[in-house]
Write an enzyme that holds these catalytic residues in place. Sequence first.
Site, mmCIF file in Angstrom:
data_model
loop_
_atom_site.group_PDB
_atom_site.id
_atom_site.type_symbol
_atom_site.label_atom_id
_atom_site.label_comp_id
_atom_site.label_asym_id
_atom_site.label_seq_id
_atom_site.Cartn_x
_atom_site.Cartn_y
_atom_site.Cartn_z
ATOM 1 N N GLY A 82 0.817 -1.212 0.000
ATOM 2 C CA GLY A 82 0.000 0.000 0.000
ATOM 3 C C GLY A 82 0.848 1.258 0.000
ATOM 4 N NE ARG A 146 -2.084 -4.440 -0.952
ATOM 5 C CZ ARG A 146 -1.559 -3.897 0.138
ATOM 6 N NH1 ARG A 146 -0.532 -4.459 0.726
ATOM 7 N NH2 ARG A 146 -2.066 -2.787 0.627
ATOM 8 C CG ASP A 177 2.279 -9.439 4.415
ATOM 9 O OD1 ASP A 177 2.632 -10.332 5.202
ATOM 10 O OD2 ASP A 177 1.111 -9.026 4.338
ATOM 11 C CE LYS A 203 4.422 -0.022 2.523
ATOM 12 N NZ LYS A 203 3.475 -0.738 1.658
ATOM 13 C CB THR A 204 3.056 -0.079 6.556
ATOM 14 O OG1 THR A 204 1.634 -0.178 6.660
ATOM 15 C CG2 THR A 204 3.663 -0.452 7.898
ATOM 16 C CG ASP A 206 -1.319 -0.656 8.030
ATOM 17 O OD1 ASP A 206 -1.934 0.317 7.542
ATOM 18 O OD2 ASP A 206 -1.370 -1.789 7.541
ATOM 19 C CE1 TYR A 244 -27.651 13.390 10.037
ATOM 20 C CE2 TYR A 244 -26.135 15.203 9.569
ATOM 21 C CZ TYR A 244 -27.290 14.498 9.278
ATOM 22 O OH TYR A 244 -28.076 14.886 8.245
ATOM 23 C CG MET A 251 -6.367 1.819 5.699
ATOM 24 S SD MET A 251 -5.859 2.523 4.115
ATOM 25 C CE MET A 251 -6.998 1.737 3.009
ATOM 26 N N GLY A 252 -5.728 0.882 8.634
ATOM 27 C CA GLY A 252 -4.604 0.472 9.482
ATOM 28 C C GLY A 252 -4.481 -1.037 9.568
ATOM 29 C CE1 TYR A 427 -7.112 2.072 -0.672
ATOM 30 C CE2 TYR A 427 -9.335 2.359 0.155
ATOM 31 C CZ TYR A 427 -8.309 1.532 -0.227
ATOM 32 O OH TYR A 427 -8.445 0.170 -0.156
HETATM 33 P P1 FBP Z 1 0.695 -2.032 3.576
HETATM 34 O O1 FBP Z 1 0.667 -2.934 4.762
HETATM 35 O O2 FBP Z 1 1.125 -2.704 2.343
HETATM 36 O O3 FBP Z 1 1.475 -0.782 3.848
HETATM 37 O O4 FBP Z 1 -0.780 -1.549 3.272
HETATM 38 C C1 FBP Z 1 -1.479 -0.813 4.195
HETATM 39 C C2 FBP Z 1 -2.918 -0.577 3.838
HETATM 40 O O5 FBP Z 1 -3.095 0.794 3.602
HETATM 41 C C3 FBP Z 1 -3.825 -1.079 4.966
HETATM 42 O O6 FBP Z 1 -3.982 -0.125 5.975
HETATM 43 C C4 FBP Z 1 -5.095 -1.400 4.225
HETATM 44 O O7 FBP Z 1 -5.855 -2.378 4.885
HETATM 45 C C5 FBP Z 1 -4.589 -1.918 2.910
HETATM 46 O O8 FBP Z 1 -3.354 -1.283 2.691
HETATM 47 C C6 FBP Z 1 -5.521 -1.651 1.763
HETATM 48 O O9 FBP Z 1 -5.006 -2.270 0.638
HETATM 49 P P2 FBP Z 1 -5.353 -1.877 -0.857
HETATM 50 O O10 FBP Z 1 -4.554 -0.662 -1.177
HETATM 51 O O11 FBP Z 1 -4.877 -3.057 -1.623
HETATM 52 O O12 FBP Z 1 -6.812 -1.607 -0.923
#
Ligand code: FBP
Length: 559
Positions: A82, A146, A177, A203-204, A206, A244, A251-252, A427
């Site tokens: 990602g 990926r 990964d 990198k990530t 997360d 509301y 994400m994470g 995203y």
């Molecule tokens: P990485 O672990 O490869 O850095 O990806 C992180 C991530 O953004 C996660 O937080 C999310 O669940 C996933 O990618 C979403 O994947 P995709 O971009 O394939 O929809």
Amino acid sequence: MTKLSPLQIERLQYQPKLPSSLQNGVNSLELVEGSATQSVRDQEQIQKLFANTYGKPTVTFNSTSSSNSSEVKNVGVILSGGQAPGGHNVIAGLYDALKNANSQNKLYGFLGGPSGIIEGKYVEFTDEFINDYRNTGGFDIIGSGRTKLETEEQFKSSLEVCKKLNISAVVIIGGDDSNTNAALLAEWFVKNNTGIQVIGCPKTIDGDLKNEQIEISFGFDTATKTYAELIGNIQRDANSAKKYWHFIKIMGRSASHVALEAALQTQPNVTLISEEVEAKKMSLSSIIDYMSDIIARRANNGKNFGIAVIPEGLIEFIPEMGSMISNLNDIMATLESDSTFTSASSAEKFSIVESKLNAENAKVYSSLPALIKEQLLADRDPHGNVQVSKIETEKLLIEMISAKLSEMKKAGSFNGKFSAQSHFFGYEGRCAFPSNFDADYCYSLGYNAFALINFGLTGYLSSVRNLTQPADKWIAGGVPLTMMMNMEKRHGEMKPVIQKALVRLDGPVFKQLQDNREDWAMNDRYLFPGAVQYFGPSSVCDITTVTLQLERSKELASV
Ligand code: FBP
């Protein structure tokens, strides 16, 4: 020429900072070896699988006054997984270090992730090419992917491509990964006497690729600040309209670091932490009870609004769901390629799956709304993980809480209104312009990756530490990838993988939430962080995350 925005123009000029040890260039460094290392778990199995790269020492660099010459080297780089803000700066740092070592050196970028090295799709970087991407977000410089690098054939094709380009080192920029791929490739290259080195970069967004040597993965800083900005904006809206409840999934993937950090920056009314849900063995219905109780108590105070932050991976941590998903992952490993299954209708798929799950898990699966059942069957990622970004947990919670509140209304224990909005922030944060921190950190990681290459190391992750200090005090070095590995089940089989760092419930970051939770639930203590700032006072532009500050201050206090 492509038109650029004013911020793009300014950011291209930004000169990222380096640790002082790297400031004299990569030819003026000495390598200091630490002690030999062990994998975090399953030492015997990991050592057997990585016979040539296991147990190496951690290393750090010191700057020296002498300057060594360095042989010509061609290097290939891959962006994997990602997107995360700062990837372009890792490549820029790597390029600058490589050219600083010897102007004849070449840097090739493999296109579209790991598949680029297998299929021989690449570009050669030049000054002009790199200069257009300095300090920008995204991975569009060469794209990402990926593909899992693990088979003998893939390794052989990669070797052929490297030989053709005379590449003697490959840098893989990725998460847990992707760095597992890096470790496998490094081991294969050594075992087959290819002389090709492999270096990883953490990198990530997360934030789950961390340990004592890796304080944080890049991208976490910018992504969490971007989500915090958005949550803050929604808090203002909620506090203005007062009508509301906003359910915001963040994400994470598995770990809740991103949701926790975004919550500490904004102080919403409810924050769920997956690791806590698992530790307390909270069932789905107990989570619904917990949230409904806060909603009802706020309604009693005349507040029919609020903000709930939900980590992306929550569903896998609810014990009954986790057990069902793990059973489902094993089943899907064969069903995904079974044409009777793939061509079946949704209702047929549900009954096939229910007939294959064990009785308890089948009961859990069948109790879910069709939308969630469907989303749970979406393709696994190439590493066998369920794609949690595709599961709308926030909508599941809203639906179940609405039902619960209706029951409570009938019983006289809820007198308010419940109108909910769902959001998913993911995203939005992955390709923002890197914050000053990520711009500097990424550039340093890339620069340092070449220093590791220059010393002939392989199977190492580029490491830059001491990150809450000014950049010149950062400590550059490397950590053996095998040090972070253990055995886990993937696609129904036990595989060596880098262990994910989950939120520590005994750590200072979670404690900060825990200590304030009740106050934030009932009294609106919203913080409004605003957009990431690139220019202006250092107290605004150069601050790191709360997570890094709390974790580092605990670490420093224990030294
Ligand atoms: P990485 O672990 O490869 O850095 O990806 C992180 C991530 O953004 C996660 O937080 C999310 O669940 C996933 O990618 C979403 O994947 P995709 O971009 O394939 O929809």
